[in-house]
Design a protein around this motif. Sequence first.
Motif, short mmCIF file in Angstrom:
data_model
loop_
_atom_site.label_atom_id
_atom_site.label_comp_id
_atom_site.label_asym_id
_atom_site.label_seq_id
_atom_site.Cartn_x
_atom_site.Cartn_y
_atom_site.Cartn_z
N CYS A 93 49.23 33.24 0.54
CA CYS A 93 49.02 31.96 0.85
C CYS A 93 48.06 31.45 1.65
O CYS A 93 48.08 31.89 2.99
N HIS A 95 47.83 28.63 3.22
CA HIS A 95 48.53 27.90 4.40
C HIS A 95 48.74 28.73 5.45
O HIS A 95 48.03 28.84 6.50
N LEU A 96 49.86 29.66 5.50
CA LEU A 96 50.03 30.39 6.65
C LEU A 96 50.42 31.84 6.45
O LEU A 96 51.37 32.60 7.05
N GLY A 97 50.02 32.14 5.14
CA GLY A 97 50.18 33.73 4.84
C GLY A 97 51.38 34.36 4.27
O GLY A 97 51.52 35.35 4.26
N CYS A 98 52.13 33.31 3.55
CA CYS A 98 53.40 33.90 3.10
C CYS A 98 52.80 34.47 1.64
O CYS A 98 51.78 34.26 1.09
N CYS A 117 54.47 28.80 -3.30
CA CYS A 117 54.68 29.64 -2.31
C CYS A 117 56.18 29.32 -1.89
O CYS A 117 56.50 28.01 -1.72
N CYS A 119 57.25 29.56 1.21
CA CYS A 119 57.72 29.06 2.70
C CYS A 119 57.56 27.36 2.67
O CYS A 119 58.16 26.88 3.53
N HIS A 120 56.23 26.82 2.33
CA HIS A 120 56.25 25.26 2.50
C HIS A 120 55.86 24.66 1.36
O HIS A 120 55.36 23.53 1.27
N GLY A 121 56.18 25.25 0.24
CA GLY A 121 56.09 24.52 -1.19
C GLY A 121 54.38 24.46 -1.86
O GLY A 121 54.36 23.52 -2.48
N SER A 122 53.58 25.18 -1.24
CA SER A 122 52.24 24.81 -1.73
C SER A 122 52.22 25.56 -3.38
O SER A 122 52.89 26.26 -3.84
N PRO A 134 50.86 22.30 1.21
CA PRO A 134 49.74 22.20 2.37
C PRO A 134 48.69 23.12 2.37
O PRO A 134 47.91 23.14 3.26
S1 FES Z 1 52.79 29.82 3.87
FE1 FES Z 1 52.52 29.02 1.97
S2 FES Z 1 52.84 26.76 1.97
FE2 FES Z 1 52.95 27.54 4.08
#
Ligand code: FES
Lengths: 168, 229
Positions: A93, A95-98, A117, A119-122, A134
């Motif tokens: 991802c 965003h932050l790598g999930c 994703c 983690c934060h729903g991207s 995000p």
């Molecule tokens: S790491 Fe994927 S939405 Fe934050």
Amino acid sequence: MCSYKTESNNENKIKRRKFLSIVGNSATGLVTFGALAVTIDFLSPNVIKERPPKFKVGPIQNIQPDTFIYEPEYRVFVVRDGNGAFYAISAICTHLGCNVKWIDSNIRNDSSVAIACPCHGSKFNRKGEVIEGPAPKGLQRFRIKLSDDDLIVDTSDIVSEEEMYLKV
Amino acid sequence: MHSKVWDSIFRSKLPINTNLDRSLVIFNSLTLHIHPVKVREKAIKFSYTFYLGMISFFLFIILIVTGVLLMLYYQPAIPNAYENMKDLQYVVSNGMFLRNLHRWAAHLMVISVFLHMIRVFYAGAYKPPREFNWVVGVVLLVLTLLLSYTGYLLPFDQLSYWAVTVGVNLIQYIPVIGEKTKFLFLGGHEIGEYTLVRFYVLHCVILPLVMVLLIAFHFWRIRKDGGLH
Ligand code: FES
Ligand code: HEM
């Protein structure tokens, strides 16, 4: 003693004390800066045991149109679209790598959500373009090449959308 | 009681009768030294500080003791780290208890340091001459959070891995130096052996050392700023 006299007579001349303190401070500064640079250099490993950037998938006859293969070690989706063309997108991802997950492999158009994703729903479409944040940008696309019957994905070669397809 | 040995350790002569004797007790004790010789009654009432600073400090001591014990069964390597944690839970006598003590004390310390800060804020105790001790306090809070964060990777389970992946990727968003800083923290491009050792050294050596020095300074400043506000 004579220097004392000239000092007091000439205001523009650097006094001995000031001169010494400039030399001393510069030397200290230089050594501190050097020590910092050397330490940062030390902290950057020269040899890293990470896997090579390229991997192989195949043979291509076994990959049906409108399916994908997930390569967990490299965190890459190798996709074959409805026209039979291949492309490879990262599962990391932006965003932050999930790890993103393919939630619906039956998607036929680019406007609906195919990848999400946890983690934060991207949300992304099947080409890895962002549908909902995000995540700030689309999933990375990697160059994919044919070698005999196998696909070679090069994760160090990031390409644009036009270049990402391999038509066979 | 009044042997030579006793007197060499405890300077105050018993019995304590006069006000001078009482102030000497404070004066001659490392732990009571945090207060000035004379304090206002209000400043040492429980309901003024709720002892939150001392509770934070006490939790930190618990973390050092349990942490040092955990180190005896832990190797910062892949896959040893994860196996060591499982062994601590299921093989080592009282290992589960020790691990839980360390974990709960860490959670509680974050809470108590935070509450301590809120207490200081609402009491207006950050005002001159104590502004700098507030700044020291902010650094102590950041250190507390960093200790929790670096400790989180050490069990090397799925939770650790992804939490640290997300956290380290935050660094990447710093302009100009982001990429390099992330590389230095990870000792590579993604979490690996080097990352684990780096976090281990930060968690077990560097951060606690800085913490101890700063706590000492924090306490010294309380005294030098005239005791509790
Ligand atoms: S790491 Fe994927 S939405 Fe934050
Ligand atoms: C590791 C974390 C910390 C420890 C161990 C600690 C410890 C202490 C102790 C024991 C006291 C004496 C009074 C009390 O118990 O409340 C104190 C006072 C104080 N602390 Fe902290 N503290 C920590 C973090 C902080 C933080 C995060 C802040 C604020 C940002 C802060 C600001 C202050 C100030 C300004 C005082 C003086 C209060 C007064 O005069 O009434 N400290 N600290």
